[in-house]
Design an enzyme around this catalytic site. Structure first.
Site, short mmCIF file in Angstrom:
data_model
loop_
_atom_site.label_atom_id
_atom_site.label_comp_id
_atom_site.label_asym_id
_atom_site.label_seq_id
_atom_site.Cartn_x
_atom_site.Cartn_y
_atom_site.Cartn_z
N SER A 93 13.83 34.59 22.58
CA SER A 93 14.87 35.36 23.28
C SER A 93 15.89 35.95 22.32
O SER A 93 16.78 36.68 22.75
CB SER A 93 15.59 34.45 24.28
OG SER A 93 16.06 33.30 23.59
N GLY A 94 15.79 35.64 21.05
CA GLY A 94 16.65 36.28 20.06
C GLY A 94 17.84 35.47 19.60
O GLY A 94 18.31 35.66 18.48
N GLY A 95 18.33 34.57 20.41
CA GLY A 95 19.55 33.84 20.07
C GLY A 95 19.45 33.04 18.80
O GLY A 95 20.33 33.08 17.94
N ASP A 146 19.22 31.30 25.08
CA ASP A 146 19.90 30.01 24.93
C ASP A 146 20.67 29.98 23.61
O ASP A 146 20.59 30.91 22.80
CB ASP A 146 18.88 28.88 24.95
CG ASP A 146 18.01 28.86 23.69
OD1 ASP A 146 17.78 29.95 23.12
OD2 ASP A 146 17.60 27.79 23.26
N GLN A 189 17.90 21.61 26.15
CA GLN A 189 18.78 21.34 25.01
C GLN A 189 19.37 19.94 25.20
O GLN A 189 18.94 19.19 26.08
CB GLN A 189 19.88 22.40 24.91
CG GLN A 189 19.39 23.81 24.58
CD GLN A 189 18.86 23.95 23.17
OE1 GLN A 189 19.10 23.10 22.29
NE2 GLN A 189 18.12 25.02 22.91
N GLY A 216 16.37 22.91 20.26
CA GLY A 216 17.32 22.07 19.54
C GLY A 216 16.71 21.05 18.62
O GLY A 216 17.39 20.12 18.16
N CYS A 304 -13.79 23.71 5.85
CA CYS A 304 -13.25 24.92 6.50
C CYS A 304 -14.26 26.04 6.36
O CYS A 304 -14.89 26.20 5.30
CB CYS A 304 -11.94 25.31 5.82
SG CYS A 304 -11.18 26.80 6.52
N CYS A 309 -12.59 29.91 2.00
CA CYS A 309 -13.31 28.68 1.67
C CYS A 309 -14.81 28.86 1.56
O CYS A 309 -15.48 28.07 0.90
CB CYS A 309 -13.01 27.61 2.72
SG CYS A 309 -11.26 27.15 2.74
O1 LIG Z 1 16.56 25.61 20.52
C1 LIG Z 1 15.94 26.65 20.24
N1 LIG Z 1 16.06 27.73 21.05
C2 LIG Z 1 15.43 28.90 20.77
N2 LIG Z 1 14.67 29.07 19.70
C3 LIG Z 1 14.51 28.02 18.82
C4 LIG Z 1 13.74 28.21 17.67
C5 LIG Z 1 13.60 27.17 16.76
N3 LIG Z 1 12.97 27.10 15.56
C6 LIG Z 1 13.23 25.87 15.09
N4 LIG Z 1 12.83 25.43 13.90
C7 LIG Z 1 12.19 26.33 12.97
C8 LIG Z 1 12.02 25.57 11.68
N5 LIG Z 1 11.29 26.42 10.76
C9 LIG Z 1 10.43 25.56 9.91
C10 LIG Z 1 9.72 26.39 8.88
O2 LIG Z 1 10.67 27.16 8.12
C11 LIG Z 1 11.49 28.03 8.91
C12 LIG Z 1 12.23 27.24 9.95
N6 LIG Z 1 13.94 25.13 15.94
C13 LIG Z 1 14.22 25.92 17.02
C14 LIG Z 1 14.97 25.72 18.16
C15 LIG Z 1 15.13 26.78 19.05
ZN LIG Z 2 -10.40 27.85 4.73
#
Ligand SMILES: O=c1[nH]cnc2cc3nc(NCCN4CCOCC4)[nH]c3cc12
Ligand SMILES: [Zn+2]
Length: 372
Positions: A93-95, A146, A189, A216, A304, A309
């Site tokens: 959703s972009g937030g 959110d 959340q 979250g 794989c 591979c």
């Molecule tokens: O509460 C959330 N609401 C909407 N989008 C999300 C996206 C989310 N993405 C992560 N973690 C991403 C962790 N990545 C791991 C690999 O490297 C980049 C970050 N946690 C998230 C929580 C939310």
């Molecule tokens: Zn492979």
């Protein structure tokens, strides 16, 4: 006329085998969704992403609204046509990305205003504008707007943040355009607080949405706190609807979260790591920059069947990486996506045969690797 429907096919402990029916096709769960941020899974043709077994991609509202723009993609026939992917697409959703990428953002009850990290132009996102953008994109699964509560957060901070997200979830539902075979997912959340996760789940239940995500998490809390939270928060979401853990994760995260009842995942790790010479294999992770690979004519992963591979050696992949050749990034991305899909398929088979515990033991034993 396809209605959006989740079929629970089997369970093994808390792990679930399922199938999601959508207007753009079916998704076998547990499923991993490759990330296609700017209307492309970086370095991959969509048909080759599909060849790895992916049945659904993730698109990012934040990136696409900045460039090329949601209205432009709609004028060009929608995101499926634009990127030549005719299977399901889930858009966020972009937030979350506003908070992690943009500059000079301001949050109010109405939503967020921010400056583009690309050219500094001013934009606004709200539950209503996020629903409009995801509708313009033609998203199969739309995510509610959110706020991802940062970690760590005090209980009061987490409560205030979650309650705003729940007010935004209601506004998202009111603004969402219902279409057969399309769905809006709510986002739970409440950080690591059981009472807040329950309050969030109860608020979402009032909206009676067709699917939910656990938000979250994967925000720096670490795997153990994530698992400890999943141990109580997943069961708070309806068992007859899909449960999606956002932003997760590395292979051991996926195995642990499937065993705690999660059905859908997305993460940039396989694609981003592939562009950075890191390969996930059945015997642990390798970095192909390492000189020890220069004379190794073994395949990257002998279990794989991806092109990297079956057609090339570690020595060749090492050479491509050292030479900065584009093909190096392409082959390692392709392999990592194939590895992730093989892992999900392995878990689906294990759940259907009631041997998920053994699968997990074999997985962790394999990851110890040793001479890989
Ligand atoms: O509460 C959330 N609401 C909407 N989008 C999300 C996206 C989310 N993405 C992560 N973690 C991403 C962790 N990545 C791991 C690999 O490297 C980049 C970050 N946690 C998230 C929580 C939310
Ligand atoms: Zn492979």
């Amino acid at each position: 006329m396809t209605e959006f429907r989740y079929e629970l096919l089997a369970t093994d402990g808390k792990a679930r085998l399922g199938r999601i029916h959508t207007a753009h096709g079916v998704i076998d769960t547990p499923a991993f969704m490759p990330v296609g941020t700017a209307a492309t899974v970086k370095g991959m043709l969509p048909e080759n992403v599909a060849d790895t077994g992916a049945q659904i991609l993730l698109g990012n509202t934040y990136h696409l609204m900045l460039r090329p723009g949601a209205e432009r993609i709609a004028r060009l026939g929608g995101l499926h046509k634009f990127m030549n992917w005719d299977k399901p697409i889930l858009t966020d959703s972009g937030g979350y990305q506003v908070m992690s990428l943009s500059k000079l953002r301001k949050i109010t009850e109405d939503g967020v205003t921010f400056k583009s990290h690309i050219d500094g132009r001013k934009f606004a996102l709200s539950p209503e504008r996020s629903m409009e953008i995801q509708h313009l994109l033609g998203s199969t699964i739309t995510m509610a707007f959110d706020e991802c509560t940062p970690f760590p957060a005090t209980e009061q901070q987490a409560a205030d943040s979650m309650r705003m997200s729940m007010r935004w979830a209601k506004r998202s539902k009111d603004a969402f355009v219902e279409r057969d075979g399309y769905a809006l997912y709510g986002i739970q959340q409440g950080s690591v607080f059981e009472n807040l996760r329950r309050e969030s789940s109860e608020k979402l239940a009032e909206l009676d949405l067709p699917g939910h995500s656990v938000g979250g998490l994967a925000v720096g809390e670490g795997q153990q706190i994530m698992f400890d939270t999943l141990d109580f928060c997943v069961d708070m979401l309806p068992a007859n609807k899909p449960r999606y853990l956002m932003g997760v994760g590395k292979p051991s995260d996926l195995v642990g979260a499937v065993m705690r009842g999660i059905d859908q995942f997305d993460c940039v790790l396989p694609t981003r790591s592939g562009r950075n010479a890191q390969a996930f294999t059945h015997r642990g992770t390798l970095n192909l920059k390492n000189g020890r690979h220069r004379d190794d004519d073994r395949p990257l992963d002998d279990q794989c069947n991806c092109p990297a591979c079956t057609k090339y050696s570690r020595a060749y992949l090492h050479h491509l990486i050292k030479a900065g050749e584009i093909l190096g990034a392409v082959l390692l991305t392709w392999h990592n996506l194939a590895y992730y899909q093989d892992l999900m398929r392995g878990m689906r088979d294990a759940i259907s045969e009631g041997r998920m515990e053994q699968f997990a033991r074999d997985f962790y034993a394999g990851q110890e690797g040793g001479d890989i």
